[in-house]
Motif scaffolding. Structure first.
Motif, PDB file in Angstrom:
ATOM      1  N   LEU A   4     -31.077 -27.821 -21.784  1.00 54.24           N
ATOM      2  CA  LEU A   4     -31.066 -26.537 -21.097  1.00 54.24           C
ATOM      3  C   LEU A   4     -30.489 -26.677 -19.698  1.00 54.24           C
ATOM      4  N   VAL A   5     -29.632 -25.744 -19.329  1.00 55.21           N
ATOM      5  CA  VAL A   5     -29.032 -25.756 -18.001  1.00 55.21           C
ATOM      6  C   VAL A   5     -29.146 -24.365 -17.387  1.00 55.21           C
ATOM      7  N   ALA A  23     -28.394 -21.801 -20.322  1.00 56.46           N
ATOM      8  CA  ALA A  23     -27.550 -22.113 -21.467  1.00 56.46           C
ATOM      9  C   ALA A  23     -28.129 -23.304 -22.228  1.00 56.46           C
ATOM     10  N   ALA A  24     -28.202 -23.156 -23.531  1.00 59.46           N
ATOM     11  CA  ALA A  24     -28.777 -24.201 -24.373  1.00 59.46           C
ATOM     12  C   ALA A  24     -27.713 -24.841 -25.242  1.00 59.46           C
ATOM     13  N   SER A  25     -27.846 -26.136 -25.418  1.00 57.71           N
ATOM     14  CA  SER A  25     -26.942 -26.838 -26.322  1.00 57.71           C
ATOM     15  C   SER A  25     -27.516 -26.819 -27.724  1.00 57.71           C
ATOM     16  N   GLY A  26     -26.694 -27.165 -28.689  1.00 55.92           N
ATOM     17  CA  GLY A  26     -27.189 -27.286 -30.055  1.00 55.92           C
ATOM     18  C   GLY A  26     -27.029 -26.017 -30.860  1.00 55.92           C
ATOM     19  N   ARG A  27     -27.175 -26.165 -32.174  1.00 55.77           N
ATOM     20  CA  ARG A  27     -26.953 -25.060 -33.084  1.00 55.77           C
ATOM     21  C   ARG A  27     -28.227 -24.327 -33.458  1.00 55.77           C
ATOM     22  N   THR A  28     -29.367 -24.807 -32.966  1.00 52.71           N
ATOM     23  CA  THR A  28     -30.633 -24.259 -33.416  1.00 52.71           C
ATOM     24  C   THR A  28     -31.331 -23.448 -32.344  1.00 52.71           C
ATOM     25  N   ASN A  77     -26.191 -18.684 -27.199  1.00 55.75           N
ATOM     26  CA  ASN A  77     -27.160 -19.744 -26.890  1.00 55.75           C
ATOM     27  C   ASN A  77     -27.664 -19.635 -25.455  1.00 55.75           C
ATOM     28  N   THR A  78     -27.961 -18.427 -25.021  1.00 55.88           N
ATOM     29  CA  THR A  78     -28.328 -18.214 -23.629  1.00 55.88           C
ATOM     30  C   THR A  78     -29.532 -17.277 -23.521  1.00 55.88           C
ATOM     31  N   GLY A 115     -35.139 -27.297 -18.479  1.00 58.05           N
ATOM     32  CA  GLY A 115     -33.944 -27.452 -17.678  1.00 58.05           C
ATOM     33  C   GLY A 115     -34.279 -28.104 -16.346  1.00 58.05           C
ATOM     34  N   GLN A 116     -33.259 -28.266 -15.522  1.00 55.78           N
ATOM     35  CA  GLN A 116     -33.439 -28.954 -14.247  1.00 55.78           C
ATOM     36  C   GLN A 116     -33.905 -28.009 -13.134  1.00 55.78           C
TER      37      GLN A 116
END
Length: 124
Positions: A4-5, A23-28, A77-78, A115-116
């Motif tokens: 997560l960013v 914003a999230a990475s990955g397909r799920t 993905n957000t 996220g950070q």
């Protein structure tokens, strides 16, 4: 696993608005309920808002009800946090988090991914 960013933080005057994005990475991404939390210096991390997997159900802390809106776009993905009528008490680092259940948890320990953080500062 999901990464997560957050983005969108900054300095704003009291009464102003900001929109945070995560914003999230990955397909799920659509399999995760998402939450926003905030942490002021020297204080514990507190729940702000949560949204379920489809976006059809939300939950808010009393302190932000009527001012903040959480939403998500699973195609992008957000997850977003629209913050209006900001006050200096909203100043904090804001974190998004993800957890893989249907429950809208408000406890940070129930979230698996973080996220950070992004700094939000509201001047008076």
């Amino acid at each position: 696993q999901v990464q997560l960013v957050e983005s969108g933080g900054g300095l704003v005057q009291a009464g102003g608005s900001l929109r945070l994005s995560c914003a999230a990475s990955g397909r799920t991404f659509s399999s995760y309920a998402m939450g926003w939390f905030r942490q002021a210096p020297g204080k514990e991390r507190l729940f702000v808002a949560a949204i379920n997997r489809s976006g059809g159900s939300t939950s808010y802390a009393d302190s932000v009800k009527g001012r903040f809106t959480i939403s998500r776009d699973n195609a992008k993905n957000t997850v977003y946090l629209q913050m209006n009528s900001l006050t200096p008490e909203d100043t904090a680092v804001y974190f998004c988090a993800a957890q893989n259940t249907i429950v809208l948890f408000i406890t940070p320990s129930r979230y698996d991914y973080w996220g950070q953080g992004t700094q939000v500062t509201v001047s008076s």
